[in-house]
Design a protein around this motif. Structure first.
Motif, PDB file in Angstrom:
ATOM      1  N   PHE B  85       0.833  -1.201   0.000  1.00  0.00           N
ATOM      2  CA  PHE B  85       0.000   0.000   0.000  1.00  0.00           C
ATOM      3  C   PHE B  85       0.872   1.257   0.000  1.00  0.00           C
ATOM      4  N   THR B  86       1.931   1.226   0.833  1.00  0.00           N
ATOM      5  CA  THR B  86       2.815   2.395   0.899  1.00  0.00           C
ATOM      6  C   THR B  86       3.457   2.650  -0.455  1.00  0.00           C
ATOM      7  N   THR B  88       2.339   1.762  -3.347  1.00  0.00           N
ATOM      8  CA  THR B  88       1.312   2.255  -4.271  1.00  0.00           C
ATOM      9  C   THR B  88       1.100   3.749  -4.056  1.00  0.00           C
ATOM     10  N   TYR B  89       1.030   4.151  -2.794  1.00  0.00           N
ATOM     11  CA  TYR B  89       0.863   5.582  -2.529  1.00  0.00           C
ATOM     12  C   TYR B  89       2.032   6.377  -3.112  1.00  0.00           C
ATOM     13  N   TYR B  93       0.087   7.739  -6.269  1.00  0.00           N
ATOM     14  CA  TYR B  93      -0.727   8.868  -5.820  1.00  0.00           C
ATOM     15  C   TYR B  93       0.088  10.115  -5.503  1.00  0.00           C
ATOM     16  N   LYS B  95       2.251  13.330  -4.938  1.00  0.00           N
ATOM     17  CA  LYS B  95       2.871  14.314  -5.814  1.00  0.00           C
ATOM     18  C   LYS B  95       4.177  14.742  -5.150  1.00  0.00           C
ATOM     19  N   MET B  99       5.754  16.148   1.787  1.00  0.00           N
ATOM     20  CA  MET B  99       5.195  14.925   2.346  1.00  0.00           C
ATOM     21  C   MET B  99       5.957  13.683   1.874  1.00  0.00           C
ATOM     22  N   THR B 176     -11.378   5.607 -13.397  1.00  0.00           N
ATOM     23  CA  THR B 176     -10.863   6.455 -12.320  1.00  0.00           C
ATOM     24  C   THR B 176      -9.455   5.981 -11.968  1.00  0.00           C
ATOM     25  N   LYS B 177      -8.813   6.772 -11.129  1.00  0.00           N
ATOM     26  CA  LYS B 177      -7.449   6.440 -10.703  1.00  0.00           C
ATOM     27  C   LYS B 177      -7.385   5.037 -10.091  1.00  0.00           C
ATOM     28  N   TRP B 178      -8.310   4.769  -9.170  1.00  0.00           N
ATOM     29  CA  TRP B 178      -8.274   3.485  -8.472  1.00  0.00           C
ATOM     30  C   TRP B 178      -8.564   2.329  -9.430  1.00  0.00           C
ATOM     31  N   GLN B 179      -9.542   2.529 -10.342  1.00  0.00           N
ATOM     32  CA  GLN B 179      -9.829   1.479 -11.326  1.00  0.00           C
ATOM     33  C   GLN B 179      -8.597   1.180 -12.165  1.00  0.00           C
TER      34      GLN B 179
END
Lengths: 298, 290
Positions: B85-86, B88-89, B93, B95, B99, B176-179
């Motif tokens: 998950f990390t 993937t972020y 996701y 930018k 962060m 969408t992004k997630w799809q």
């Protein structure tokens, strides 16, 4: 709510979920830092800074007068680490230069997996060989009663930090632009002169970063030094003295302490110092590496 | 004359750096030879499937194998999802900005934290604060923390190999992004993530310092059924080797058993590494065809 709004909501919820996972790494790092600090600080306050950091007398279980000086351990850790680097750095850089610039493709296919496998050998196995193979060999060579001492630890840690040093140095040497080498060759330098006067110096920041990372590994390594260094808690006079590093002290003593007691907390002080040391080493290597990547991407 | 000198220097220089590479190959060969030649004598069906007997001077290492297995399982269950998950972020996701810089800095520093410090942290957090005690769970979670930076980095590498056009294709069709990530990115990245996970796990399985205070036992031959065993102490291969080579009262007598344990541990880790490399190889081949 329209379907579109629902979809947007769902998308942003998913993004938040992934982001929260990303934050876990930050939370863990802060968690380690604060837990070590919270557990260690009372000991620092009670014993006093100078009695911990400027004294080499470590005897927390003495019935007469407990002492908590960790200077001998810090010196031992640094000594074993520097010894390891003295062995691993020249060999590591030479090997990296060989893989990157000289080796035939077939040789490269052999050396690279060898380094990967070497990196995977557990520290406890390396320590085991330190006791059984390196120790007796050193005892014979230097005529000492046993070979469990600082130099044994240095040799083993050199083996363990070599893969790190080689793989990162090699990346750095490979990514030196071909133009640099071409320019040197065109001026009449041969391949060896080009390698040591142009290629390796151009990759120097990457090489330094690799050495720092190798150093970080050596400082933090526990089982190997615990098994092979003899564990005598005094400031070593030479590489043939048995030493007890910071990591080994924690490993040996935590099991015998009373939770929340001064001895227990003083071990957290050691861990905190260890954490700060490796943090700084990593930070330096990171900064050097970033700077070098910037230079090369221009 | 001068020219000759330069040529000799080159020969000598190449010779020396070649020697250093050969030295490293020999070091590995020596380690493997020593352990295989002296350890293979102790390997028998009994050694692999029996518990230690007669004050650990006889018998086998079965409880240590099982213990290492269960701890590794807890490690995977904890570290792999968070790592994926990390990654993937970070790769899909986030930018560029402060962060992401902070997260990356944290990951890099976590990978440099000494294993004994993880052990101390796991002891204070899992064993004491969360009251998980000395158990498979505490040790598995501690090793999970240690493995996390590696699984994140490996998963991110895997995501980076998925071509941009896969994402653009889906996005252009209105996904969408997630799809897009679910159907066009993750399926292609999973084998690579798997490779990194196995490599990370192989390193975790050989670690001793993090489990030292969080649950590993000197001698714990009882093997309860599945859910209860997670809350109990356990034996593990690397710790067993440590005990057999430093803490046992008859060190010379049990040396063959120590060599046997080292051999099993090394074979386990090398086969896990080979499995990972094989998956990576298959994955690359598949990619070339796409």
């Amino acid at each position: 709510m329209t379907p579109l709004q629902i979809r947007r909501l769902k998308e942003s919820a998913i993004e938040k979920f992934f982001m929260s996972n990303g934050l876990i790494a930050v939370i863990i790092l802060l968690g380690i830092f604060s837990l070590l600090f919270i557990e260690g600080y009372p000991a620092l306050k009670e014993i006093g800074f100078s009695k911990i950091f400027l004294s080499s007398k470590w005897n927390p279980t003495s019935p007469v007068q407990e002492s908590y000086g960790i200077l001998a351990m810090i010196v031992s850790t640094l000594m074993v680490t520097l010894g390891a680097l003295a062995i691993a750095v020249p060999i590591g850089i030479a090997c990296a230069a060989y893989i990157a610039d000289v080796a035939s493709p077939r040789m490269r296919e052999i050396v690279k997996p060898v380094i990967e496998i070497l990196a995977g050998i557990p520290s406890v196995v390396v320590g085991f060989l330190g006791i059984i193979v390196v120790g007796p060999a050193l005892a014979k060579l230097f005529n000492t009663s046993n070979g469990l001492n600082a130099i044994n630890g240095s040799i083993l840690l050199a083996v363990m930090s070599l893969p790190t040093i080689i793989s990162i140095s090699e990346d750095a040497i490979v990514s030196v632009p071909q133009e640099f080498k071409n320019a040197s060759l065109a001026l009449g330098a041969n391949r060896w002169q080009t390698l040591i006067k142009v290629t390796v110096p151009s990759a120097m920041s990457g090489i330094i970063a690799s050495v720092m990372l190798g150093m970080g590994r050596a400082i933090g390594e526990t089982m190997t030094v615990l098994m092979a260094c003899g564990n005598a808690p005094a400031i070593p006079q030479s590489f043939l003295d048995p030493v007890r590093t910071m990591t080994a002290t924690i490993a040996i003593e935590l099991g015998e302490t009373v939770q929340g007691g001064l001895h227990y907390r003083s071990l957290f002080v050691i861990a905190f110092v260890l954490f700060i040391m490796t943090f700084l080493v990593n930070l330096v290597s990171d900064t050097v590496l970033q700077k070098y990547q910037k230079v090369h991407s221009q | 004359m001068k020219w000759n000198q330069i040529k000799i220097n080159q020969q000598l220089g190449f010779f020396i750096i070649r020697l250093s590479a050969i030295l490293i190959i020999c070091t590995l060969l020596f380690i493997l030879y020593d352990i295989f030649s002296k350890g293979s004598g102790s390997i028998s069906w009994e050694f692999l499937t029996d518990k230690p007997r007669m004050g650990m001077t006889k018998g086998g290492i079965w409880p240590a194998i099982v213990g290492t297995f269960w701890v590794s399982l807890v490690t995977i269950i904890f570290a792999v999802p968070i790592g994926m998950f990390t990654a993937t972020y970070l790769n899909e996701y986030a930018k560029q900005g402060r962060m992401i810089r902070i997260i990356r800095l944290a990951i890099r520093n976590l990978s440099g934290v000494p294993s004994i410090v993880y052990g101390l942290f796991g002891f204070a957090l899992f064993t004491l604060m969360l009251n998980l005690g000395l158990s498979v769970i505490s040790s598995g979670l501690t090793l999970g923390l240690l493995t996390l930076p590696w699984t994140i980095t490996a998963s991110e590498e895997a995501l980076k190999t998925v071509p941009m056009s896969y994402r653009e294709g889906a996005l252009a069709l209105g996904a969408t992004k997630w799809q897009t990530i679910r159907s066009n990115v993750l399926p292609y990245a999973v084998p690579g993530m798997l490779t990194g996970t196995i490599l990370g796990l192989a390193r975790a399985a050989g670690e001793t310092a993090p489990i030292l205070f969080t649950g590993v036992a000197f001698f714990w031959p009882i093997l309860p059924k599945f859910p209860t065993l997670l809350g109990q102490q356990f034996m593990a291969l690397p710790y067993h080797l440590f005990i057999m080579s430093t803490q046992h009262h008859e060190i010379v007598k049990v040396r063959p058993l120590a060599y046997g344990t080292a051999l099993v541990l090394i074979v386990l880790i090398i086969s896990m590494n080979s499995l990972a490399i094989w998956i990576r190889y298959r994955f690359r081949k598949k990619y070339k065809r796409v």
